[in-house]
Motif scaffolding. Structure first.
Motif, PDB file in Angstrom:
ATOM      1  N   HIS A 262      12.598  -5.582  -2.705  1.00 55.81           N
ATOM      2  CA  HIS A 262      12.395  -4.141  -2.458  1.00 55.81           C
ATOM      3  C   HIS A 262      10.945  -3.866  -1.889  1.00 55.81           C
ATOM      4  O   HIS A 262      10.417  -2.794  -2.334  1.00 55.81           O
TER       5      HIS A 262
ATOM      6  N   HIS B  47       3.508   3.225  -6.504  1.00 57.80           N
ATOM      7  CA  HIS B  47       4.496   2.177  -5.947  1.00 57.80           C
ATOM      8  C   HIS B  47       3.725   1.265  -4.921  1.00 57.80           C
ATOM      9  O   HIS B  47       4.218   0.187  -4.399  1.00 57.80           O
TER      10      HIS B  47
ATOM     11  N   TYR C 197       6.477  -0.688  -3.074  1.00 57.60           N
ATOM     12  CA  TYR C 197       7.789  -1.041  -3.602  1.00 57.60           C
ATOM     13  C   TYR C 197       8.770   0.162  -3.438  1.00 57.60           C
ATOM     14  O   TYR C 197       8.323   1.233  -3.833  1.00 57.60           O
ATOM     15  N   ALA C 198       9.914  -0.108  -2.917  1.00 51.98           N
ATOM     16  CA  ALA C 198      10.913   0.835  -2.658  1.00 51.98           C
ATOM     17  C   ALA C 198      12.107   0.898  -3.389  1.00 51.98           C
ATOM     18  O   ALA C 198      13.109   0.068  -2.914  1.00 51.98           O
ATOM     19  N   TRP C 199      12.476   1.376  -4.221  1.00 52.83           N
ATOM     20  CA  TRP C 199      13.631   1.194  -5.134  1.00 52.83           C
ATOM     21  C   TRP C 199      13.962   2.858  -5.869  1.00 52.83           C
ATOM     22  O   TRP C 199      14.484   2.607  -6.763  1.00 52.83           O
ATOM     23  N   ASP C 200      13.760   3.567  -5.032  1.00 51.84           N
ATOM     24  CA  ASP C 200      13.982   4.987  -5.555  1.00 51.84           C
ATOM     25  C   ASP C 200      15.208   5.582  -4.718  1.00 51.84           C
ATOM     26  O   ASP C 200      14.902   5.950  -3.427  1.00 51.84           O
ATOM     27  N   LEU C 201      16.504   5.328  -4.654  1.00 53.57           N
ATOM     28  CA  LEU C 201      17.755   5.817  -4.123  1.00 53.57           C
ATOM     29  C   LEU C 201      17.789   7.351  -4.142  1.00 53.57           C
ATOM     30  O   LEU C 201      18.543   7.992  -4.569  1.00 53.57           O
TER      31      LEU C 201
ATOM     32  N   HIS D 105      13.882   3.432  -0.314  1.00 51.72           N
ATOM     33  CA  HIS D 105      14.438   2.624  -0.837  1.00 51.72           C
ATOM     34  C   HIS D 105      14.651   1.449   0.147  1.00 51.72           C
ATOM     35  O   HIS D 105      14.871   1.584   1.212  1.00 51.72           O
TER      36      HIS D 105
ATOM     37  N   ASP E 295      17.035  -2.475   0.273  1.00 48.90           N
ATOM     38  CA  ASP E 295      17.539  -3.805  -0.304  1.00 48.90           C
ATOM     39  C   ASP E 295      18.553  -4.468   0.913  1.00 48.90           C
ATOM     40  O   ASP E 295      18.059  -3.956   2.210  1.00 48.90           O
TER      41      ASP E 295
ATOM     42  N   GLY F  86      17.279   0.217   4.524  1.00 52.25           N
ATOM     43  CA  GLY F  86      15.959   0.526   4.371  1.00 52.25           C
ATOM     44  C   GLY F  86      15.774   2.159   4.706  1.00 52.25           C
ATOM     45  O   GLY F  86      16.529   2.574   5.637  1.00 52.25           O
TER      46      GLY F  86
END
Length: 647
Positions: free
Chosen positions: A50, A86, A125-129, A135, A137, A141
């Motif tokens: 991510h 992040h 870091y991109a993991w906030d939906l 975000h 995965d 993106g």
């Protein structure tokens, strides 16, 4: 894993206007640093990890040491979120030599002085939906500029170029790009370079990349895209396009009744579909949405579901923001300070009035009927009436405290605060009805919105380029409404905006042949709580002040075990304990066993009449209309309803 290509050093793409499904990030598009002194390149570096990798190139950095800063919040979501946390790694170089970077506060860095162009590379870091961050995965993106683009302090007014690059990963082979950012050398929906007139514009155009579904339509001649990320079998995209076209054209006509000119050249609805979710965030030419899979219409289900109706209301809400808050702004938002809170007491106007018009535009456009519209208003009235916080906090105070209270709600919020969204929408409704009644239908809230648009919104971004943009002063709205309508409205603002009184909607609506009826069953017992499922248990989410549970000593967070020796389960939570209490009458005392933390305790509660509001608006038939209604019928309140139905 692919290392990002810096925009300055990259070779020119062989075919920037080639097929969007085959364009490759192996060749970044060359852009002259002399023409565009601030350039970014962004690529999905590690899908499973991510991570986005970003390269920022500054042609002429500050000779005393260039400062970079990442916003702490995103406009439209009034909470400090510290996006800089992040950033996983960051480094700088100039002319092939490493340049020292010193962190000077929580979200800012300063580079050591250097003579030539400066390049900063960093991972995010991109993991906030959600609609407010980033975000990434293997499926898609998404990013907002506030999460990934460092601000070059002192050069915010320069044009900003961003090279959106495809990851060198087989999973991304068929990915496309959806954004309202103007293309520079990229082709529509393709990877490549895009341009923003300044930093404020750069962070106001979110980006979605992936194998999304897409349907396009025109509203008043302006291209609109509806993009869907996520699996929705048998999705009825054409129906969405038809419904949104009606809504968008109705809103454009509200603000520009003569020219029907939209304030943007293109608009994009970006929708992320999940199992369970709901929300949206407005931007100047797009909106980012999250919805549940069941919110969207299916080809074999032509009827209008409540879930789809609510989704259209969300789209209508965010689209209305194109005018109200993205261009008509509070003065404090005219030039954002993105490193700290920006306080205003006017969110009841910018969010509340938008909440009023989002549903109103559904019925004006003919997407829903009047019965459905009044059902939506009834739901809002009941939501506001439920909590005692409305008698303790005004909508003006709620607006100012958005940063610390509305966006940081806890279990006691219903007893302590009021929503500037829902109560603000009722203020708009009450003001609209008052204006229409007092002016004999010659004026309405529509005239107020058009006056705001003409005075503050229509040329906002054109004026911003020369630094002459202005927003609505904190104390100017009352005078503007009085000027537009010719009415004296200080008492209205004192009671319902600056004060905490309930809107007298039953009285106001009476002139329009609409009654407000209370459908509560007086004999139905209740505890005065909101219950949620927690595994197999029923947990108290809120305990309403002064009601039976509060008086008995129950608190939010308590897990109910039994009522008079009979077990309470998650199934009882589903109906708000109605089944568990149905065998008793109002005034009966019951023994309740509950857990607080890991300790079992017992209380005696005297059941009260259920206090869940059940107010309902009812339209009188012509045969029951009074003289005042006949002289001033309901049609005066909904001047475009009949017209919309003919179309």
């Amino acid at each position: 894993m692919k290392k990002i290509l810096q925009p300055k050093m990259a070779a020119k793409a062989k075919s920037p206007h080639g097929n969007t499904n085959t364009s490759s990030s192996r060749s970044a598009q060359s852009v002259s640093p002399a023409t565009h002194p601030v350039q970014y390149a962004i690529v999905p570096k590690d899908l499973a990890g991510h991570l986005f990798q970003v390269s920022l190139q500054v042609a002429a950095p500050d000779s005393e040491g260039q400062i970079f800063a990442l916003p702490a919040w995103i406009p439209g979501s009034y909470m400090v979120r510290e996006f800089a946390r992040h950033i996983v790694s960051i480094s700088a170089q100039s002319g092939g030599k490493k340049i020292a970077l010193k962190k000077i506060d929580k979200d800012s860095w300063q580079a050591a002085p250097c003579a030539g162009p400066l390049t900063v590379e960093y991972e995010v870091y991109a993991w906030d939906l959600s609609v407010r961050a980033a975000h990434l995965d293997q499926n898609h993106g998404f990013f907002n500029g506030t999460s990934v683009f460092l601000r070059v302090v002192g050069q915010e007014s320069s044009a900003h170029v961003v090279d959106i690059q495809r990851a060198d990963d087989e999973a991304c082979k068929a990915w496309r790009v959806a954004t309202s950012l103007p293309e520079l050398k990229a082709r529509r929906y393709g990877f490549g370079t895009y341009i923003a007139e300044n930093y404020d514009a750069l962070i106001d155009h979110p980006v979605e990349m992936g194998t999304f579904a897409l349907v396009s339509f025109e509203a008043c001649g302006v291209p609109h895209d509806f993009v869907v990320t996520g699996k929705v079998p048998n999705l009825d995209l054409p129906r969405i396009a038809v419904d949104l076209k009606k809504i968008c054209e109705s809103q454009i006509a509200l603000f520009e009744p003569r020219s029907r000119r939209a304030p943007m050249e293109r608009y994009v609805f970006m929708t992320m579909v999940v199992g369970d979710g709901y929300g949206g965030l407005e931007h100047r030419a797009s909106t980012a949405l999250v919805c549940s899979r069941n919110d969207l219409p299916l080809k074999h289900q032509p009827e209008m579901s409540d879930a789809y109706r609510n989704f259209l209301g969300l789209c209508s809400h965010e689209y209305f923001h194109t005018w109200n808050v993205k261009r008509i702004k509070p003065a404090v938002f005219a030039s954002y300070d993105l490193q700290r809170e920006n306080y205003t007491s006017l969110l009841w106007l910018f969010e509340g009035f938008t909440s009023y018009y989002d549903d109103l535009m559904l019925v004006r456009s003919g997407v829903i009927d009047e019965a459905a519209y009044f059902k939506l208003i009834s739901k809002t009235v009941n939501a506001v009436t439920r909590g005692s916080g409305r008698s303790k906090q005004s909508v003006a105070e709620s607006s100012f405290d958005a940063w610390t209270k509305y966006y940081r709600q806890d279990e006691n919020s219903p007893n302590a605060i009021v929503s500037y969204y829902t109560k603000g929408s009722l203020v708009a409704l009450g003001l609209d009805l008052t204006i229409r009644a007092e002016t004999g239908g010659k004026k309405s809230l529509d005239d107020v919105m058009r006056a705001l648009w003409q005075a503050y919104g229509r040329d906002f971004y054109q004026k911003a380029l020369s630094g002459k943009q202005q927003g609505l002063p904190e104390n100017a709205i009352e005078a503007l409404v009085e000027e537009v309508t010719g009415l004296k409205l200080k008492r209205f603002f004192d009671r319902y905006v600056r004060g905490t009184e309930d809107l007298p909607l039953a009285t106001l609506y009476a002139d329009f042949g609409v009654t407000l009826e209370d459908k509560r069953i007086a004999s139905k017992p209740g505890l005065g709580v909101r219950v949620v499922k927690e595994g197999g248990d029923a947990r108290l989410a809120s305990v309403f002040e002064g009601r039976a549970a509060h008086r008995a000593g129950l608190s939010a967070g308590d897990v109910l075990v039994a009522v008079n020796g009979l077990r309470v389960t998650a199934a009882d939570a589903a109906d708000g304990l109605a089944s568990a209490l149905a065998r008793y009458t109002v005034g009966t005392s019951v023994e309740i066993h509950a857990f607080r933390r890991d300790e079992l305790f017992t209380v005696d509660a005297k059941l009260q009449a259920d206090d869940v509001p059940a107010l309902q608006f009812v339209v009188k038939g012509p045969e029951k209309a009074g003289a005042k209604q006949k002289a001033f019928p309901l049609q005066a309140y909904r001047p475009t309803f009949t017209k919309a139905r003919k179309g």
